[in-house]
Design a protein around this motif. Structure first.
Motif, PDB file in Angstrom:
ATOM      1  N   LYS A   1     -27.286 -37.362  22.344  1.00 33.71           N
ATOM      2  CA  LYS A   1     -28.088 -36.540  23.246  1.00 33.71           C
ATOM      3  C   LYS A   1     -27.408 -35.242  23.657  1.00 33.71           C
ATOM      4  CE  LYS A   1     -30.592 -40.453  25.311  1.00 33.71           C
ATOM      5  NZ  LYS A   1     -29.957 -41.530  24.524  1.00 33.71           N
ATOM      6  N   ASN A   2     -26.111 -35.104  23.385  1.00 32.17           N
ATOM      7  CA  ASN A   2     -25.433 -33.880  23.790  1.00 32.17           C
ATOM      8  C   ASN A   2     -24.330 -33.549  22.790  1.00 32.17           C
ATOM      9  OD1 ASN A   2     -22.914 -35.280  24.600  1.00 32.17           O
ATOM     10  ND2 ASN A   2     -24.180 -36.096  26.273  1.00 32.17           N
ATOM     11  N   GLU A   3     -23.747 -32.373  22.957  1.00 30.88           N
ATOM     12  CA  GLU A   3     -22.758 -31.886  21.997  1.00 30.88           C
ATOM     13  C   GLU A   3     -21.524 -32.783  21.940  1.00 30.88           C
ATOM     14  OE1 GLU A   3     -21.854 -27.825  22.795  1.00 30.88           O
ATOM     15  OE2 GLU A   3     -23.841 -27.093  22.184  1.00 30.88           O
ATOM     16  N   THR A   4     -21.107 -33.310  23.070  1.00 30.81           N
ATOM     17  CA  THR A   4     -19.919 -34.162  23.093  1.00 30.81           C
ATOM     18  C   THR A   4     -20.126 -35.415  22.253  1.00 30.81           C
ATOM     19  OG1 THR A   4     -19.321 -33.363  25.298  1.00 30.81           O
ATOM     20  CG2 THR A   4     -18.346 -35.458  24.578  1.00 30.81           C
ATOM     21  N   GLU A   5     -21.285 -36.051  22.392  1.00 28.91           N
ATOM     22  CA  GLU A   5     -21.576 -37.260  21.626  1.00 28.91           C
ATOM     23  C   GLU A   5     -21.680 -36.952  20.137  1.00 28.91           C
ATOM     24  OE1 GLU A   5     -25.119 -38.832  23.356  1.00 28.91           O
ATOM     25  OE2 GLU A   5     -24.073 -39.705  25.079  1.00 28.91           O
TER      26      GLU A   5
ATOM     27  N   LEU B   1     -22.405 -25.660  15.668  1.00 19.64           N
ATOM     28  CA  LEU B   1     -21.445 -26.449  16.450  1.00 19.64           C
ATOM     29  C   LEU B   1     -20.448 -27.160  15.541  1.00 19.64           C
ATOM     30  CD1 LEU B   1     -20.664 -27.830  19.243  1.00 19.64           C
ATOM     31  CD2 LEU B   1     -22.232 -29.667  18.530  1.00 19.64           C
ATOM     32  N   LEU B   2     -20.946 -27.819  14.501  1.00 19.08           N
ATOM     33  CA  LEU B   2     -20.081 -28.613  13.633  1.00 19.08           C
ATOM     34  C   LEU B   2     -19.172 -27.740  12.777  1.00 19.08           C
ATOM     35  CD1 LEU B   2     -22.549 -31.457  12.580  1.00 19.08           C
ATOM     36  CD2 LEU B   2     -20.729 -31.531  14.302  1.00 19.08           C
ATOM     37  N   LEU B   3     -19.701 -26.634  12.288  1.00 15.45           N
ATOM     38  CA  LEU B   3     -18.870 -25.747  11.473  1.00 15.45           C
ATOM     39  C   LEU B   3     -17.799 -25.056  12.308  1.00 15.45           C
ATOM     40  CD1 LEU B   3     -21.636 -24.419   9.128  1.00 15.45           C
ATOM     41  CD2 LEU B   3     -19.506 -25.464   8.366  1.00 15.45           C
ATOM     42  N   ASP B   4     -18.097 -24.814  13.567  1.00 15.99           N
ATOM     43  CA  ASP B   4     -17.098 -24.214  14.453  1.00 15.99           C
ATOM     44  C   ASP B   4     -15.962 -25.200  14.724  1.00 15.99           C
ATOM     45  OD1 ASP B   4     -16.226 -22.070  16.329  1.00 15.99           O
ATOM     46  OD2 ASP B   4     -16.568 -23.642  17.816  1.00 15.99           O
ATOM     47  N   LYS B   5     -16.308 -26.471  14.914  1.00 12.84           N
ATOM     48  CA  LYS B   5     -15.315 -27.505  15.213  1.00 12.84           C
ATOM     49  C   LYS B   5     -14.609 -27.997  13.958  1.00 12.84           C
ATOM     50  CE  LYS B   5     -13.293 -30.728  17.760  1.00 12.84           C
ATOM     51  NZ  LYS B   5     -12.269 -30.420  18.771  1.00 12.84           N
ATOM     52  N   PHE B   6     -15.358 -28.119  12.856  1.00 16.02           N
ATOM     53  CA  PHE B   6     -14.808 -28.657  11.594  1.00 16.02           C
ATOM     54  C   PHE B   6     -15.115 -27.663  10.466  1.00 16.02           C
ATOM     55  CE2 PHE B   6     -16.637 -32.186  14.154  1.00 16.02           C
ATOM     56  CZ  PHE B   6     -15.455 -32.810  14.548  1.00 16.02           C
ATOM     57  N   PRO B   7     -14.339 -26.595  10.331  1.00 13.91           N
ATOM     58  CA  PRO B   7     -14.673 -25.518   9.381  1.00 13.91           C
ATOM     59  C   PRO B   7     -14.830 -25.966   7.928  1.00 13.91           C
ATOM     60  CG  PRO B   7     -12.939 -24.817  10.880  1.00 13.91           C
ATOM     61  CD  PRO B   7     -13.126 -26.295  11.107  1.00 13.91           C
ATOM     62  N   GLU B   8     -14.156 -27.047   7.534  1.00  9.05           N
ATOM     63  CA  GLU B   8     -14.206 -27.498   6.144  1.00  9.05           C
ATOM     64  C   GLU B   8     -15.305 -28.529   5.890  1.00  9.05           C
ATOM     65  OE1 GLU B   8     -12.276 -26.067   3.797  1.00  9.05           O
ATOM     66  OE2 GLU B   8     -11.719 -24.779   5.488  1.00  9.05           O
ATOM     67  N   ILE B   9     -16.092 -28.850   6.884  1.00  6.97           N
ATOM     68  CA  ILE B   9     -17.100 -29.892   6.754  1.00  6.97           C
ATOM     69  C   ILE B   9     -18.151 -29.521   5.708  1.00  6.97           C
ATOM     70  CG2 ILE B   9     -18.672 -28.997   8.542  1.00  6.97           C
ATOM     71  CD1 ILE B   9     -19.034 -31.898   9.504  1.00  6.97           C
ATOM     72  N   LEU B  10     -18.596 -30.516   4.955  1.00 13.11           N
ATOM     73  CA  LEU B  10     -19.660 -30.314   3.976  1.00 13.11           C
ATOM     74  C   LEU B  10     -20.938 -30.902   4.555  1.00 13.11           C
ATOM     75  CD1 LEU B  10     -17.830 -31.187   0.632  1.00 13.11           C
ATOM     76  CD2 LEU B  10     -18.213 -28.928   1.665  1.00 13.11           C
ATOM     77  N   LEU B  11     -21.806 -30.023   5.050  1.00 18.03           N
ATOM     78  CA  LEU B  11     -23.041 -30.449   5.693  1.00 18.03           C
ATOM     79  C   LEU B  11     -24.186 -30.475   4.692  1.00 18.03           C
ATOM     80  CD1 LEU B  11     -22.956 -28.484   9.075  1.00 18.03           C
ATOM     81  CD2 LEU B  11     -22.419 -30.894   8.676  1.00 18.03           C
TER      82      LEU B  11
END
Length: 272
Positions: A35-39, A84-94
């Motif tokens: 429900k939120n960015e932290t989760e 949000l995810l790319l900022d936190k995990f730059p190498e993530i493959l979404l």
């Protein structure tokens, strides 16, 4: 058998895990859970640490009979999470789970790596040409109808033959539009009843006819929990059992809610 994701070659000769992150309030298993960015960040970090190669984001529920939402609603749900995810995990493959070319374009431009389309272009005629222009991998799934109608469309004369014919036509179309990296998903639970799902899993090797990676999305689905007279929250053990069968029968990617258990399954299969 490799695919190019944001300049990284991913070898699918060794099976990989795709972790599911549903951003919908009404998905069959985990709808409304994050429900939120932290989760969201906590869940994605957990899946990455457990070994997920891809994270699949979906903002449109594809469960049978799911409510239809507008393109704008889908975009408002998914684009902030991509950033949000790319900022936190730059190498993530979404991976972006969408049938809309407009959503695909916006998410890839924001940094996502591949498109996962439940309709293989049937619900948006611009999708396949758009993926070709974006030059990203494309997961195309077998489905008849839409999430709202598919439950009534499980009639087949020859299930495997019809699925292979479907993919032959769709792969040819995709290649015509310059889509080079294609993954096929037979669509467990999509316009297929429980017995047909088991027939499909038993004969999954016959889809290797296309010489393309196969994605298996079995995680906690009704073919498991209804057969075992459980509910989705109790279907992890059954999921692991059938994921093992999927790998033995040629799957290259397991799309799952539970990454740790799927990785354990892959590790054991590798030792065989």
């Amino acid at each position: 058998m490799t695919i190019n994701c944001r300049g990284r070659l991913i070898d699918l000769f060794t099976p990989k895990v795709m972790g599911i992150l549903n951003l919908t309030p009404d998905s069959f298993y985990d709808g409304g859970k994050y429900k939120n960015e932290t989760e969201i960040l906590k869940k994605v970090e957990q899946m990455l640490l457990e070994g997920a190669t891809f994270i699949d984001l979906g903002a449109y529920s594809s469960r049978p009979g799911a409510d239809h939402i507008s393109t704008e609603q889908e975009k408002k749900r998914i684009l902030p999470i991509v950033s949000l995810l790319l900022d936190k995990f730059p190498e993530i493959l979404l991976s972006i789970d969408t049938f809309r070319s407009e959503i695909a374009t916006a998410c890839i431009k924001a940094g996502a790596a591949l498109i996962n389309d439940i309709s293989a272009g049937n619900m948006d005629q611009n999708m396949i040409p758009t993926v070709g222009e974006l030059e990203v991998p494309y997961i195309m799934m077998h489905m008849k109808g839409t999430p709202q109608t598919m439950k009534t469309l499980d009639q087949y004369d020859n299930l495997i033959l019809e699925i292979n014919t479907y993919f032959s036509e769709k792969v040819a179309e995709a290649k015509k539009h310059g889509v080079n990296d294609i993954i096929i998903d037979p669509g467990f639970g999509f316009a297929k009843n429980i017995s047909q799902n088991f027939e499909l899993l038993k004969n999954l090797k016959l889809l290797q006819f296309h010489n393309l990676p196969i994605l298996a999305g079995i995680s906690r689905k009704s073919m498991i929990y209804k057969t075992l007279h459980l509910n989705p929250s109790e279907a992890l053990n059954g999921t692991t059992a059938l994921n093992t069968v999927a790998i033995l029968n040629g799957a290259s990617i397991l799309r799952v809610h539970d990454v740790k258990e799927a990785m354990e399954c892959l590790n054991l299969m590798n030792h065989l």
